[in-house]
Design an enzyme around this catalytic site. Structure first.
Site, PDB file in Angstrom:
ATOM      1  N   GLU A 101       3.239 -42.615  30.506  1.00 11.48           N
ATOM      2  CA  GLU A 101       2.630 -41.602  31.364  1.00 11.48           C
ATOM      3  C   GLU A 101       1.421 -40.966  30.684  1.00 11.48           C
ATOM      4  O   GLU A 101       1.401 -40.793  29.458  1.00 11.48           O
ATOM      5  CB  GLU A 101       3.675 -40.541  31.745  1.00 11.48           C
ATOM      6  CG  GLU A 101       4.713 -41.139  32.676  1.00 11.48           C
ATOM      7  CD  GLU A 101       5.769 -40.158  33.156  1.00 11.48           C
ATOM      8  OE1 GLU A 101       6.323 -40.407  34.231  1.00 11.48           O
ATOM      9  OE2 GLU A 101       6.052 -39.158  32.471  1.00 11.48           O
ATOM     10  N   CYS A 114      -4.018 -36.003  28.263  1.00 15.43           N
ATOM     11  CA  CYS A 114      -2.911 -36.148  27.302  1.00 15.43           C
ATOM     12  C   CYS A 114      -2.492 -37.618  27.304  1.00 15.43           C
ATOM     13  O   CYS A 114      -2.052 -38.151  28.318  1.00 15.43           O
ATOM     14  CB  CYS A 114      -1.770 -35.223  27.751  1.00 15.43           C
ATOM     15  SG  CYS A 114      -0.319 -35.333  26.696  1.00 15.43           S
ATOM     16  N   CYS A 121       9.884 -43.533  22.027  1.00 13.43           N
ATOM     17  CA  CYS A 121       9.649 -42.885  20.739  1.00 13.43           C
ATOM     18  C   CYS A 121      10.886 -43.063  19.874  1.00 13.43           C
ATOM     19  O   CYS A 121      12.007 -43.053  20.376  1.00 13.43           O
ATOM     20  CB  CYS A 121       9.368 -41.392  20.954  1.00 13.43           C
ATOM     21  SG  CYS A 121       8.871 -40.552  19.425  1.00 13.43           S
ATOM     22  N   CYS A 125      13.735 -36.356  18.454  1.00 19.66           N
ATOM     23  CA  CYS A 125      13.711 -34.888  18.449  1.00 19.66           C
ATOM     24  C   CYS A 125      14.679 -34.412  19.548  1.00 19.66           C
ATOM     25  O   CYS A 125      14.659 -34.929  20.665  1.00 19.66           O
ATOM     26  CB  CYS A 125      12.298 -34.360  18.706  1.00 19.66           C
ATOM     27  SG  CYS A 125      11.143 -34.861  17.410  1.00 19.66           S
ATOM     28  N   CYS A 128      13.455 -33.259  23.306  1.00 21.72           N
ATOM     29  CA  CYS A 128      12.380 -34.017  23.964  1.00 21.72           C
ATOM     30  C   CYS A 128      12.956 -35.147  24.804  1.00 21.72           C
ATOM     31  O   CYS A 128      13.799 -35.920  24.326  1.00 21.72           O
ATOM     32  CB  CYS A 128      11.443 -34.583  22.889  1.00 21.72           C
ATOM     33  SG  CYS A 128      10.113 -35.573  23.597  1.00 21.72           S
ATOM     34  N   GLY A 170       5.420 -40.843  22.393  1.00 20.25           N
ATOM     35  CA  GLY A 170       5.333 -41.570  21.127  1.00 20.25           C
ATOM     36  C   GLY A 170       4.825 -40.725  19.978  1.00 20.25           C
ATOM     37  O   GLY A 170       4.341 -39.605  20.162  1.00 20.25           O
ATOM     38  N   GLU A 171       4.966 -41.286  18.777  1.00 22.97           N
ATOM     39  CA  GLU A 171       4.472 -40.621  17.569  1.00 22.97           C
ATOM     40  C   GLU A 171       3.207 -41.371  17.125  1.00 22.97           C
ATOM     41  O   GLU A 171       3.288 -42.488  16.602  1.00 22.97           O
ATOM     42  CB  GLU A 171       5.560 -40.668  16.485  1.00 22.97           C
ATOM     43  CG  GLU A 171       5.091 -40.280  15.095  1.00 22.97           C
ATOM     44  CD  GLU A 171       4.285 -38.983  15.027  1.00 22.97           C
ATOM     45  OE1 GLU A 171       4.740 -37.946  15.517  1.00 22.97           O
ATOM     46  OE2 GLU A 171       3.155 -39.025  14.478  1.00 22.97           O
ATOM     47  N   SER A 202      -1.410 -35.152  17.516  1.00 24.35           N
ATOM     48  CA  SER A 202      -0.232 -34.318  17.292  1.00 24.35           C
ATOM     49  C   SER A 202       0.827 -35.166  16.603  1.00 24.35           C
ATOM     50  O   SER A 202       1.114 -36.274  17.028  1.00 24.35           O
ATOM     51  CB  SER A 202       0.291 -33.793  18.630  1.00 24.35           C
ATOM     52  OG  SER A 202       1.447 -33.012  18.437  1.00 24.35           O
ATOM     53  N   SER A 224       3.905 -30.681  14.995  1.00 25.07           N
ATOM     54  CA  SER A 224       5.055 -30.180  15.745  1.00 25.07           C
ATOM     55  C   SER A 224       6.065 -29.611  14.761  1.00 25.07           C
ATOM     56  O   SER A 224       6.894 -30.332  14.225  1.00 25.07           O
ATOM     57  CB  SER A 224       5.682 -31.326  16.546  1.00 25.07           C
ATOM     58  OG  SER A 224       4.763 -31.756  17.521  1.00 25.07           O
ATOM     59  N   LEU A 225       5.969 -28.330  14.531  1.00 26.91           N
ATOM     60  CA  LEU A 225       6.770 -27.691  13.490  1.00 26.91           C
ATOM     61  C   LEU A 225       8.153 -27.279  14.035  1.00 26.91           C
ATOM     62  O   LEU A 225       9.176 -27.759  13.575  1.00 26.91           O
ATOM     63  CB  LEU A 225       6.007 -26.486  12.947  1.00 26.91           C
ATOM     64  CG  LEU A 225       6.535 -25.863  11.676  1.00 26.91           C
ATOM     65  CD1 LEU A 225       6.513 -26.845  10.524  1.00 26.91           C
ATOM     66  CD2 LEU A 225       5.722 -24.615  11.304  1.00 26.91           C
ATOM     67  N   HIS A 226       8.163 -26.366  14.971  1.00 23.08           N
ATOM     68  CA  HIS A 226       9.357 -25.958  15.730  1.00 23.08           C
ATOM     69  C   HIS A 226      10.429 -25.216  14.935  1.00 23.08           C
ATOM     70  O   HIS A 226      11.329 -24.623  15.527  1.00 23.08           O
ATOM     71  CB  HIS A 226      10.001 -27.157  16.445  1.00 23.08           C
ATOM     72  CG  HIS A 226       9.048 -27.935  17.290  1.00 23.08           C
ATOM     73  ND1 HIS A 226       8.126 -27.340  18.121  1.00 23.08           N
ATOM     74  CD2 HIS A 226       8.833 -29.275  17.414  1.00 23.08           C
ATOM     75  CE1 HIS A 226       7.413 -28.265  18.730  1.00 23.08           C
ATOM     76  NE2 HIS A 226       7.823 -29.443  18.312  1.00 23.08           N
ATOM     77  N   ASN A 301      10.378 -26.842  27.983  1.00 24.71           N
ATOM     78  CA  ASN A 301      10.446 -27.397  29.333  1.00 24.71           C
ATOM     79  C   ASN A 301      11.745 -28.176  29.480  1.00 24.71           C
ATOM     80  O   ASN A 301      11.955 -29.151  28.770  1.00 24.71           O
ATOM     81  CB  ASN A 301       9.262 -28.334  29.582  1.00 24.71           C
ATOM     82  CG  ASN A 301       7.954 -27.566  29.571  1.00 24.71           C
ATOM     83  OD1 ASN A 301       7.792 -26.596  30.303  1.00 24.71           O
ATOM     84  ND2 ASN A 301       7.036 -27.969  28.702  1.00 24.71           N
ATOM     85  N   CYS A 344       4.946 -30.703  28.632  1.00 24.66           N
ATOM     86  CA  CYS A 344       5.292 -31.232  27.298  1.00 24.66           C
ATOM     87  C   CYS A 344       6.763 -31.605  27.241  1.00 24.66           C
ATOM     88  O   CYS A 344       7.614 -30.825  27.641  1.00 24.66           O
ATOM     89  CB  CYS A 344       5.101 -30.171  26.221  1.00 24.66           C
ATOM     90  SG  CYS A 344       3.485 -29.510  26.169  1.00 24.66           S
TER      91      CYS A 344
HETATM   92  N1  SAH Z   1       5.284 -37.201  18.563  1.00 26.11           N
HETATM   93  C1  SAH Z   1       4.163 -36.317  18.536  1.00 26.11           C
HETATM   94  C2  SAH Z   1       3.455 -36.287  19.849  1.00 26.11           C
HETATM   95  C3  SAH Z   1       4.232 -35.625  20.976  1.00 26.11           C
HETATM   96  S1  SAH Z   1       3.322 -34.249  21.422  1.00 26.11           S
HETATM   97  C4  SAH Z   1       4.601 -34.965  18.062  1.00 26.11           C
HETATM   98  O1  SAH Z   1       5.791 -34.785  17.834  1.00 26.11           O
HETATM   99  O2  SAH Z   1       3.771 -34.099  17.830  1.00 26.11           O
HETATM  100  C5  SAH Z   1       4.313 -33.415  22.464  1.00 26.11           C
HETATM  101  C6  SAH Z   1       4.570 -31.975  22.037  1.00 26.11           C
HETATM  102  O3  SAH Z   1       5.500 -31.407  22.965  1.00 26.11           O
HETATM  103  C7  SAH Z   1       5.229 -31.901  20.675  1.00 26.11           C
HETATM  104  O4  SAH Z   1       4.883 -30.731  20.012  1.00 26.11           O
HETATM  105  C8  SAH Z   1       6.670 -31.872  21.075  1.00 26.11           C
HETATM  106  O5  SAH Z   1       7.478 -31.406  20.028  1.00 26.11           O
HETATM  107  C9  SAH Z   1       6.630 -30.962  22.264  1.00 26.11           C
HETATM  108  N2  SAH Z   1       7.817 -31.089  23.127  1.00 26.11           N
HETATM  109  C10 SAH Z   1       8.672 -32.120  23.199  1.00 26.11           C
HETATM  110  N3  SAH Z   1       9.652 -31.867  24.095  1.00 26.11           N
HETATM  111  C11 SAH Z   1       9.399 -30.656  24.611  1.00 26.11           C
HETATM  112  C12 SAH Z   1      10.017 -29.868  25.625  1.00 26.11           C
HETATM  113  N4  SAH Z   1      11.096 -30.296  26.281  1.00 26.11           N
HETATM  114  N5  SAH Z   1       9.466 -28.677  25.913  1.00 26.11           N
HETATM  115  C13 SAH Z   1       8.344 -28.261  25.292  1.00 26.11           C
HETATM  116  N6  SAH Z   1       7.706 -28.974  24.344  1.00 26.11           N
HETATM  117  C14 SAH Z   1       8.223 -30.158  23.999  1.00 26.11           C
END
Ligand code: SAH
Length: 371
Positions: A101, A114, A121, A125, A128, A170-171, A202, A224-226, A301, A344
């Site tokens: 997508e 995007c 992937c 995570c 996701c 994907g990464e 990212s 993507s720290l989180h 999301n 996202c």
């Molecule tokens: N694999 C890469 C590229 C993905 S970018 C990465 O991890 O950065 C997509 C972004 O959306 C990342 O920051 C990911 O962690 C975030 N993301 C994934 N699932 C999500 C969700 N359900 N709600 C909000 N953000 C999310």
């Protein structure tokens, strides 16, 4: 000649797989001058021409050579969904049938695409939805830049894409060479000419690849720290067990230092009761102390069977203010396209070789409905 010795025509070379350097090498290999590379780039990426016969500044003999041995093969848009806020999501089908997508996000002062880098992937995570479908394969350079090509064609010249974020499925740093070549094309003046500030990769934190990237391609970096502790990040972003925060933050510092880049953007998904307290904010502030940072808070999301909830608005604002007061520029990502599942973490593809699993699932569902 028997069939064992009969020569088979090799598959045509897809010129969409090459950045400028790659094209120059290709043309050198067939005894052509390097400027052919920029001519072809302009035809494909600026004029949208994929038929060699229409490339009128190439000699007739070169055109006929290219027609015989090469192709310009893009993926295909097979589905389009338009959200009420103008966000547009395309299902893009690759030649082997896999789908990814791609999302277009129009804003007042920019228009962002995007882009996906892999089918599925591998990173698992926990929050996701792309992770749920597992990993299928890397996209080729042509399949990555093809998403920008198709989107720009579909939107037309009056809606120029001004920014690209490698934030789709994907990464990207696990598909290093193809992603770098595609990003080179995004920034090439003979192709899309986007400035390096407008192309963002990212990553979940593939530390050795971040180091390699700083040597070859000068784009903006989002991480993507989180979570600000290894204990929590190991659960949310399991690659953290391989590249823990100490290594990741060192790689971020180096990336910001090595180029003319000003900062790293840290993405932080807001998960209710998981990573959203003021104590979490304090840990984050400490972690980012020596890194030029911006923080982008992403409201979580939801997707079917996700076990998390998004933090409430007051909690997100309080978290933001806390970072802000510590001098960290912090934004809250506006959720876009959520009525078409384009936000996202909501992107899903179609992974062909997982079909047996689907069939099994369908069979189970059918038998339970029958029962
Ligand atoms: N694999 C890469 C590229 C993905 S970018 C990465 O991890 O950065 C997509 C972004 O959306 C990342 O920051 C990911 O962690 C975030 N993301 C994934 N699932 C999500 C969700 N359900 N709600 C909000 N953000 C999310």
């Amino acid at each position: 000649m028997n069939s064992a010795t009969a020569s088979v025509d090799p598959a045509p070379i897809n010129l969409l797989d090459f950045d400028r350097k790659g094209l120059q090498a290709f043309f050198a290999g067939i005894g052509e001058k390097p400027f052919r590379a920029t001519q072809i780039l302009k035809w494909i990426h600026q004029e949208g021409v994929v038929d060699f016969d229409q490339m009128t500044n190439l000699s007739k003999s070169l055109r006929s050579y290219l027609t015989q041995h090469c192709t310009i093969k893009t993926p295909t848009i097979v589905e389009e969904q338009l959200a009420s806020d103008g966000t547009c999501k395309w299902a893009v089908q690759m030649h082997c049938g896999n789908r990814v997508e791609t999302v277009f996000i129009p804003e007042q002062r920019r228009a962002t695409l995007c882009v996906s880098s892999q089918v599925g992937c591998a990173l698992a995570c926990s929050f996701c939805s792309t992770a749920r479908q597992g990993f299928n394969r890397n996209l080729s350079t042509g399949e990555i830049i093809g998403q920008l090509f198709l989107a720009q064609q579909r939107l037309g010249p009056e809606h120029r894409i001004s920014n690209v974020v490698m934030m789709g499925m994907g990464e990207p740093l696990l598909n290093f060479d193809n992603v770098v070549a595609a990003m080179n094309l995004m920034m090439d003046d003979f192709a899309y000419g986007l400035s390096k500030r407008r192309v963002t990769i990212s990553t979940s934190g593939i530390v050795p690849a971040m180091q390699r990237l700083s040597e070859v391609c000068d784009v903006s970096m989002a991480v993507s720290l989180h979570a600000a502790s290894d204990e929590l990040r190991n659960q949310l972003v399991p690659i953290n067990t391989k590249y823990p925060l100490k290594q990741l933050m060192a790689a971020c510092r180096d990336y910001a230092r090595l180029g003319p880049r000003k900062h790293i953007t840290f993405e932080y998904v807001m998960l209710d009761g998981i990573n959203d307290t003021l104590a979490d904010a304090a840990t984050l502030i400490k972690l980012l102390k020596n890194v030029p940072s911006k923080v982008n808070l992403i409201p979580f999301n939801p997707f079917p069977q996700s076990n998390y909830r998004c933090s409430d608005a007051a909690t997100i604002l309080r978290f933001r203010d806390s970072l802000h007061n510590a001098g960290i520029v912090t934004t809250i990502r506006k959720t876009r396209g959520d009525d078409i599942d384009a936000a996202c973490g909501q992107l899903v593809g179609q992974v062909q070789d997982k079909s047996r699993r689907h069939i099994k699932l369908q069979a189970m569902q059918a038998s339970s409905h029958a029962g």
